[in-house]
Design a protein around this motif. Structure first.
Motif, PDB file in Angstrom:
ATOM      1  N   ASN B  38      39.534  26.262 -18.834  1.00  0.00           N
ATOM      2  CA  ASN B  38      38.397  25.649 -18.158  1.00  0.00           C
ATOM      3  C   ASN B  38      38.296  26.185 -16.727  1.00  0.00           C
ATOM      4  O   ASN B  38      39.225  26.061 -15.943  1.00  0.00           O
ATOM      5  CB  ASN B  38      38.593  24.136 -18.142  1.00  0.00           C
ATOM      6  CG  ASN B  38      37.355  23.399 -17.703  1.00  0.00           C
ATOM      7  OD1 ASN B  38      36.501  23.954 -17.006  1.00  0.00           O
ATOM      8  ND2 ASN B  38      37.242  22.161 -18.092  1.00  0.00           N
ATOM      9  N   ALA B  39      37.150  26.761 -16.412  1.00  0.00           N
ATOM     10  CA  ALA B  39      36.995  27.395 -15.108  1.00  0.00           C
ATOM     11  C   ALA B  39      36.709  26.381 -14.002  1.00  0.00           C
ATOM     12  O   ALA B  39      36.866  26.678 -12.826  1.00  0.00           O
ATOM     13  CB  ALA B  39      35.861  28.414 -15.161  1.00  0.00           C
ATOM     14  N   ASP B  40      36.313  25.174 -14.385  1.00  0.00           N
ATOM     15  CA  ASP B  40      35.946  24.160 -13.395  1.00  0.00           C
ATOM     16  C   ASP B  40      37.198  23.363 -13.027  1.00  0.00           C
ATOM     17  O   ASP B  40      37.678  22.535 -13.791  1.00  0.00           O
ATOM     18  CB  ASP B  40      34.864  23.256 -14.007  1.00  0.00           C
ATOM     19  CG  ASP B  40      34.375  22.189 -13.043  1.00  0.00           C
ATOM     20  OD1 ASP B  40      35.139  21.790 -12.140  1.00  0.00           O
ATOM     21  OD2 ASP B  40      33.238  21.741 -13.202  1.00  0.00           O
ATOM     22  N   VAL B  41      37.719  23.636 -11.851  1.00  0.00           N
ATOM     23  CA  VAL B  41      39.011  23.062 -11.467  1.00  0.00           C
ATOM     24  C   VAL B  41      38.952  21.534 -11.379  1.00  0.00           C
ATOM     25  O   VAL B  41      39.906  20.835 -11.721  1.00  0.00           O
ATOM     26  CB  VAL B  41      39.513  23.699 -10.146  1.00  0.00           C
ATOM     27  CG1 VAL B  41      38.612  23.349  -8.991  1.00  0.00           C
ATOM     28  CG2 VAL B  41      40.938  23.318  -9.856  1.00  0.00           C
ATOM     29  N   ARG B  42      37.822  21.011 -10.966  1.00  0.00           N
ATOM     30  CA  ARG B  42      37.665  19.552 -10.888  1.00  0.00           C
ATOM     31  C   ARG B  42      37.666  18.936 -12.291  1.00  0.00           C
ATOM     32  O   ARG B  42      38.335  17.949 -12.544  1.00  0.00           O
ATOM     33  CB  ARG B  42      36.350  19.217 -10.153  1.00  0.00           C
ATOM     34  CG  ARG B  42      35.942  17.756 -10.159  1.00  0.00           C
ATOM     35  CD  ARG B  42      36.816  16.889  -9.281  1.00  0.00           C
ATOM     36  NE  ARG B  42      36.402  15.489  -9.323  1.00  0.00           N
ATOM     37  CZ  ARG B  42      37.164  14.469  -8.953  1.00  0.00           C
ATOM     38  NH1 ARG B  42      38.387  14.676  -8.496  1.00  0.00           N
ATOM     39  NH2 ARG B  42      36.716  13.237  -9.029  1.00  0.00           N
ATOM     40  N   MET B  43      36.912  19.543 -13.217  1.00  0.00           N
ATOM     41  CA  MET B  43      36.854  19.010 -14.574  1.00  0.00           C
ATOM     42  C   MET B  43      38.227  19.116 -15.241  1.00  0.00           C
ATOM     43  O   MET B  43      38.647  18.219 -15.966  1.00  0.00           O
ATOM     44  CB  MET B  43      35.805  19.772 -15.391  1.00  0.00           C
ATOM     45  CG  MET B  43      35.561  19.131 -16.750  1.00  0.00           C
ATOM     46  SD  MET B  43      34.204  19.949 -17.628  1.00  0.00           S
ATOM     47  CE  MET B  43      34.492  19.336 -19.297  1.00  0.00           C
ATOM     48  N   LYS B  44      38.931  20.202 -14.980  1.00  0.00           N
ATOM     49  CA  LYS B  44      40.266  20.385 -15.559  1.00  0.00           C
ATOM     50  C   LYS B  44      41.210  19.279 -15.070  1.00  0.00           C
ATOM     51  O   LYS B  44      41.989  18.722 -15.844  1.00  0.00           O
ATOM     52  CB  LYS B  44      40.793  21.772 -15.173  1.00  0.00           C
ATOM     53  CG  LYS B  44      41.923  22.256 -16.029  1.00  0.00           C
ATOM     54  CD  LYS B  44      41.969  23.773 -16.106  1.00  0.00           C
ATOM     55  CE  LYS B  44      42.613  24.399 -14.904  1.00  0.00           C
ATOM     56  NZ  LYS B  44      42.783  25.862 -15.087  1.00  0.00           N
ATOM     57  N   PHE B  45      41.112  18.975 -13.799  1.00  0.00           N
ATOM     58  CA  PHE B  45      41.946  17.919 -13.225  1.00  0.00           C
ATOM     59  C   PHE B  45      41.599  16.556 -13.833  1.00  0.00           C
ATOM     60  O   PHE B  45      42.475  15.784 -14.242  1.00  0.00           O
ATOM     61  CB  PHE B  45      41.754  17.904 -11.698  1.00  0.00           C
ATOM     62  CG  PHE B  45      42.481  16.787 -10.993  1.00  0.00           C
ATOM     63  CD1 PHE B  45      43.862  16.703 -11.032  1.00  0.00           C
ATOM     64  CD2 PHE B  45      41.775  15.822 -10.286  1.00  0.00           C
ATOM     65  CE1 PHE B  45      44.531  15.671 -10.390  1.00  0.00           C
ATOM     66  CE2 PHE B  45      42.433  14.790  -9.626  1.00  0.00           C
ATOM     67  CZ  PHE B  45      43.817  14.711  -9.681  1.00  0.00           C
ATOM     68  N   ILE B  46      40.312  16.262 -13.919  1.00  0.00           N
ATOM     69  CA  ILE B  46      39.882  14.994 -14.515  1.00  0.00           C
ATOM     70  C   ILE B  46      40.356  14.908 -15.963  1.00  0.00           C
ATOM     71  O   ILE B  46      40.873  13.874 -16.407  1.00  0.00           O
ATOM     72  CB  ILE B  46      38.347  14.842 -14.424  1.00  0.00           C
ATOM     73  CG1 ILE B  46      37.938  14.565 -12.978  1.00  0.00           C
ATOM     74  CG2 ILE B  46      37.844  13.732 -15.348  1.00  0.00           C
ATOM     75  CD1 ILE B  46      36.442  14.467 -12.755  1.00  0.00           C
ATOM     76  N   PHE B  47      40.200  15.996 -16.705  1.00  0.00           N
ATOM     77  CA  PHE B  47      40.619  16.006 -18.105  1.00  0.00           C
ATOM     78  C   PHE B  47      42.131  15.790 -18.224  1.00  0.00           C
ATOM     79  O   PHE B  47      42.593  15.025 -19.072  1.00  0.00           O
ATOM     80  CB  PHE B  47      40.206  17.326 -18.763  1.00  0.00           C
ATOM     81  CG  PHE B  47      40.533  17.376 -20.217  1.00  0.00           C
ATOM     82  CD1 PHE B  47      39.803  16.626 -21.135  1.00  0.00           C
ATOM     83  CD2 PHE B  47      41.580  18.156 -20.690  1.00  0.00           C
ATOM     84  CE1 PHE B  47      40.119  16.654 -22.483  1.00  0.00           C
ATOM     85  CE2 PHE B  47      41.896  18.198 -22.033  1.00  0.00           C
ATOM     86  CZ  PHE B  47      41.163  17.443 -22.934  1.00  0.00           C
TER      87      PHE B  47
END
Lengths: 335, 335
Positions: B38-47
């Motif tokens: 996942n390239a979106d670091v924020r989404m990866k963290f949330i996930f």
């Protein structure tokens, strides 16, 4: 005009906790206490843990209002796309690894017992009863495969009379229940193990296929940069009096996506080879036009073995939380 | 027949992690790693935090397959009952205290600023612009109430030109948008604060009302043994250039359910008294037929005050998780 104080002293008209100076940290206990009249001790415990984790998630990520709304809209869309045959929330559970985890928790395995894998959305209740040696697939494009298995208990004794559900996709990666023109069950069947604990059937070599990605799950996969494929596999489900239900699957070692299953169902012990069928086996089972063999020995946990593990694991989990280990852990759900 | 080993050696056709001896404990990291592209670091963290908490929840409760299925079916039902005007998932968030928590997180308040409360499902975009002193409710059964407020910054300076949305239920506990025969907005309006930071309007004394309980949320409340009422309140929302948006509500001190709000919106600082209207005020604002007064002084956080708090809280939350505090915490959601 009279000056008005903005603070309350907590007048005694309360039902439940008194209005407080709610903040980011104390709100969790306040919400949990709001449900303290729940008479179902199991549900109360589940709710407490659920609220604790949801709140911790929001606190740790500093979840924004926009992100919160996006997540709720996505969950709503997951519910809205569901039909009798489409269960998007179960797919969500699958892609989050929750389905595999819950199976691990609820169907613990003693040493030597075959591991479980996810049920998936393609098990069907109308599969036909089959006899050992029968064909389960009518797919003429499929590569014929003879599947020979045994099922035993953890002491190595054959289990006879086990009801064994088997199901697989066709050579194009589609299950019968996905086809609009389906008239009868295909690619599936229910076998019985014989006195020697054997069951065997003619199938086709399975192929990889994508999970349904035309809805919210697909949108998530797209953004997450993850592929939506499952490696080639055949599903098995065992039901037998005195034994814990086993839901599992066998995965082909050489299959694409073997190590990146979109739904986290593959376990090392469930990965198998397809072999060239030997002449002796072909003759013994009267096989013709088949060149491939899949062989596996399944081992079932007994009910008493599974129950003992459940109780031990529950007690350990409750103790780790600092809870009374006598809290009932397997009350039937009531929601 | 050839004997077949059931174990794989991890052949190199992998995408992502290699098939492993997945178990109850290591599956969480395995699933999280499955989304590491996942390239979106924020989404990866949330996930990552979401998966961690969902899995911990299942492990701690030893969630059974039946309970898991019950929960997913309930979530599906929540999605299915939704329409343009019915947002069951938001109600779920409300009754779980998540809505209040996310507002606390995303709209942090410096000392002295008015606390927030939940938006609820009854804000409407078609409210009419009103002038100070206007009536917002046409309900002839309601007890007339004069509402006089000020809005200031944390230094005590009046804020002029703030756009103030106000909305309330009628004397039967119903909002205009709940009525099938609604022809125009009622019980709501948009005011502007004047040069002295004042805004005032004629309303009715609000009454308690139940949240919508004819769906999955209602079923949950029934089983949980909790009532579904909100205490009497009036909603306020403030929009003003340079200030953080404030969504809040004032709750009547003498209202039933004040201390057991079904959706956890009440905070001590938002509880207010209804007073007898004094002759001086009645004369000053040219009021007749009104005997009751509600008065409140609102204080808005500036954008810079709110941003400074967001950054400080985010850094602290990330540090507590052992993470790099430079991780972006407020990337817009993309799902």
């Amino acid at each position: 005009m009279a000056s008005v104080k903005n603070a309350t002293d907590g007048a005694p008209n309360a039902q439940g906790p008194v209005a407080v100076d709610l903040d980011i940290d104390n709100i969790t206990e306040y919400v949990i206490n709001g449900f303290n009249k729940n008479a179902d001790v199991r549900m109360k415990f589940i709710f407490e843990r659920l609220i604790t984790h949801i709140h911790d998630f929001a606190r740790e990520t500093r979840l924004t209002t926009d992100e919160w709304r996006t997540g709720l809209d996505w969950l709503q869309a997951c519910g809205q796309i569901c039909t009798k045959d489409r269960k998007e929330l179960i797919t969500v559970s699958d892609i989050f690894g929750l389905s595999t985890l819950v199976d691990e928790i609820d169907h613990p395995k003693p040493p030597g017992a075959t591991e479980g894998s996810i049920l998936g959305p393609f098990h069907s209740l109308d599969a036909e009863e089959k006899t050992n040696g029968d064909h389960i697939s009518s797919d003429a494009d499929g590569e014929p495969l003879f599947v020979y298995c045994t099922v035993k208990d953890t002491q190595g004794n054959p289990i006879s009379g086990a009801r064994v559900h088997v199901w697989e996709a066709d050579s194009h990666g589609e299950y019968d229940i996905e086809k609009a023109d389906r008239t009868r069950p295909d690619g599936r069947g229910i076998l019985r193990s014989n006195e020697q604990g054997e069951f065997y059937f003619n199938a086709i070599t399975p192929t990889p296929y994508p999970i349904l990605c035309d809805g919210p799950v697909g949108k998530f996969f797209e953004i997450a940069g993850r592929h939506e494929y499952r490696p080639a596999h055949i599903h098995f489900m065992f039901e037998c009096e005195g034994f814990d239900k086993l839901i599992t699957a066998l995965y082909l070692r050489d299959s694409k996506y073997r190590d990146s299953d979109a739904v986290f169902g593959v376990k090392r012990s469930l990965v198998v080879d397809i072999h060239e069928l030997d002449a002796e086996t072909a003759a013994k089972y009267n096989l013709s036009g088949v060149n491939k063999l899949l062989r596996y020995d399944f081992v079932l946990a007994s009910d008493s073995e599974a129950n003992a593990l459940r109780e031990r694991h529950s007690a350990a989990a409750l103790k780790a939380l600092g809870r009374d280990a006598s809290l009932p852990s397997h009350v039937p759900p009531t929601l």
